[in-house]
Design an enzyme around this catalytic site. Structure first.
Site, PDB file in Angstrom:
ATOM      1  N   GLU A  65       1.043  -0.930   0.272  1.00 52.62           N
ATOM      2  CA  GLU A  65      -0.137   0.204  -0.016  1.00 52.62           C
ATOM      3  C   GLU A  65       0.513   1.132  -0.201  1.00 52.62           C
ATOM      4  OE1 GLU A  65      -3.303  -0.461   3.502  1.00 52.62           O
ATOM      5  OE2 GLU A  65      -4.042  -1.927   2.761  1.00 52.62           O
TER       6      GLU A  65
ATOM      7  N   GLU B  54      -5.348  -9.086   0.750  1.00 52.15           N
ATOM      8  CA  GLU B  54      -6.066  -8.655   2.006  1.00 52.15           C
ATOM      9  C   GLU B  54      -7.554  -8.323   1.786  1.00 52.15           C
ATOM     10  OE1 GLU B  54      -4.663  -5.350   4.496  1.00 52.15           O
ATOM     11  OE2 GLU B  54      -2.368  -5.966   4.042  1.00 52.15           O
TER      12      GLU B  54
HETATM   13  C1  FCB Z   1      -4.373  -2.221   5.762  1.00 54.26           C
HETATM   14  C2  FCB Z   1      -2.592  -2.402   6.654  1.00 54.26           C
HETATM   15  C3  FCB Z   1      -2.797  -3.180   7.334  1.00 54.26           C
HETATM   16  C4  FCB Z   1      -4.486  -3.195   8.541  1.00 54.26           C
HETATM   17  C5  FCB Z   1      -5.405  -2.687   7.520  1.00 54.26           C
HETATM   18  C6  FCB Z   1      -6.543  -3.031   8.187  1.00 54.26           C
HETATM   19  O1  FCB Z   1      -4.834  -0.692   4.730  1.00 54.26           O
HETATM   20  O2  FCB Z   1      -2.009  -3.112   4.551  1.00 54.26           O
HETATM   21  O3  FCB Z   1      -1.574  -3.647   7.897  1.00 54.26           O
HETATM   22  O4  FCB Z   1      -4.069  -1.988   8.647  1.00 54.26           O
HETATM   23  O5  FCB Z   1      -5.402  -2.467   6.421  1.00 54.26           O
END
Ligand code: FCB
Length: 473
Positions: free
Chosen positions: A185, A365
């Site tokens: 990110e 994620e």
């Molecule tokens: C993302 C991050 C991770 C966590 C989630 C909720 O942006 O990569 O580390 O904090 O959000």
């Protein structure tokens, strides 16, 4: 070691869906859970680890909601044996984690710290012994503080330091990692870290933020080049946070704002990575704040990628006025205040596929924070199961519409240090009682386990198939 299945009626409906859902995914699909170093490891002062910008940021009064830090976190560094067992108990065949740069190179330059590398050796070998593919991320936001003193990511030298670090990690683990992602990110590092200043290192300057974004992208491209030049066999890529941006009304002003936000969050990263240029409309908007780009940079950024990781949580609404609040009341929100919007996942993936020559995609994620309560040894987190179930179904839709999706990772294995929110947000499939460090799988963990096991059984996946994600293929 398998968890006892949840046979409560409340879960029957999701269980039925797990059967049908699992069958919608192909053989060899990576079913995983994700974490990052600073959020779980703890042991911040041990075995020669250097300070990171997050250690430093957490010391600033008011920076973290509950005044906490990742100093102890989930104490994963010391509980790795137990946590490996926990990961395996979920029935997953993949695990995404990050290497803490200051643990393996305390000053971000020069000397390597073997004791730090030994920890990741144990982790990677422990995963492989259990038939779990290790998905490694090089940079999940914990820059060595020593580099920040010299300007951090605003300073172009940090790009070279990162390339050295990437090459060394690839040299040591490239033969065993199922994949290596350079950055997690970059938008968050650039914008939350350097424009909003709500994340480490807490800088507040748009100009710095855009220079940082450029240096992160450049470091990604140069690291890919350097790792490949040295024969790294692991598939290489990057992880981006992406959300479809919807205008809050259909007024021309809101539509224009949404288009600009799309440029700042999606196209600013996708265009250089896959087309070798920055979006014109964003450059024009930035004016003086546009980054300094040297000749050769754009070619360097656009390296062939073996995969692209997408972190998906929600959609974003954009607009110029106040009506956001009106929409707010109709939306279902998680504990982060993020809207539950599973349809945004296939929408996003199909749009990216239409606009760019995509490599294979992993959803690296996806997950939700809720106010979980441990009652009589159990966490009945039905909302999380519902969230996950809806998003996995939405991902299956994307797959069936022709997007080449290779894997899915729940954020997160454990409740953990949620950055500026400290320990006030729980994202884990597994509950962590921070006072005792006891781990308790939530109901959602049992559901995810049944999904993973059924999906894999439906395709006759053996654990050795997971090696197919790495260079053993
Ligand atoms: C993302 C991050 C991770 C966590 C989630 C909720 O942006 O990569 O580390 O904090 O959000």
């Amino acid at each position: 070691m398998l968890m006892k299945p949840d046979d409560s009626p409340a879960h029957a409906e999701f269980d039925l869906q797990a059967d049908a859902l699992g069958a919608r995914f192909p053989r060899g699909f990576a079913w995983g859970v994700a974490t990052s170093a600073y959020q779980i490891e703890g042991a911040a002062q041990e075995d020669g680890r250097g300070d990171s910008i997050w250690d430093e940021f957490c010391r600033r009064p008011g920076a973290i909601k509950d005044g906490s830090s990742g100093e102890l976190a989930c104490d994963h560094y010391h509980r790795i044996a137990e946590d490996l067992g926990l990961i395996a108990s979920l029935g997953v065949n993949a695990y995404r984690f990050s290497v803490a740069w200051p643990r393996v190179q305390p000053l971000g330059a020069g000397r390597w710290n073997d004791r730090g590398f030994e920890f990741y050796d144990r982790l990677i070998d422990g995963l492989l012994e259990r038939g779990i593919a290790p998905f490694l991320t090089l940079y999940h936001w914990d820059l060595p503080q020593a580099l920040q003193v010299g300007g951090g990511w605003v300073n172009r030298d940090t790009v070279d330091r990162f390339v050295d670090y990437a090459v060394e990690v690839a040299r040591r683990f490239g033969d065993r990692a199922a994949s290596i992602a350079t950055h997690n990110e970059p938008w968050v590092v650039a914008i939350l870290g350097h424009e909003a200043g709500t994340f480490a290192p807490g800088v507040k300057s748009r100009r710095s933020a855009m220079q940082v974004a450029h240096h992160l992208l450049l470091s990604h491209g140069l690291a890919l080049r350097a790792m490949r030049a040295r024969g790294c066999a692991a598939p290489l890529g990057i992880v981006l946070n992406q959300s479809p941006i919807h205008p809050v009304t259909d007024s021309a002003a809101d539509i224009a704002r949404a288009r600009l936000d799309d440029g700042l969050t999606i196209r600013w990263y996708m265009d250089p990575l896959l087309r070798g240029c920055y979006p014109e409309d964003v450059l024009e908007f930035l004016g003086e704040d546009a980054p300094r780009v040297e000749s050769g940079d754009m070619e360097a950024i656009r390296q062939p990628m073996d995969f692209l990781g997408i972190n998906y949580y929600t959609r974003n609404l954009s607009g110029t006025g106040a009506p956001l609040e009106r929409v707010e009341s109709a939306r279902e929100l998680t504990d982060m205040g993020w809207e539950v919007f599973p349809g945004g996942l296939p929408e996003l993936l199909l749009r990216l596929q239409a606009d760019y020559p995509l490599p294979p995609i992993y959803v690296t994620e996806n997950g939700a924070a809720y106010q979980d309560r441990l009652v009589d040894g159990r966490v009945a987190d039905r909302q999380r199961t519902r969230y996950l179930c809806a998003h996995v179904a939405a991902l299956a839709d994307a797959l069936e519409s022709g997007v080449d999706v290779r894997g899915y990772f729940v954020w997160s294995l454990l409740d953990n240090f949620e950055w500026a929110d400290g320990y006030t947000r729980r994202f884990g499939l597994v509950y962590v009682d921070y006072a005792t460090q006891r781990r308790v799988p939530k109901d959602s963990a049992r559901w995810y386990q049944s999904l993973c096991l059924r999906a894999r059984a439906a395709r006759g996946d053996r654990s050795s198939d997971t090696a197919g994600h790495g260079n053993a293929a």
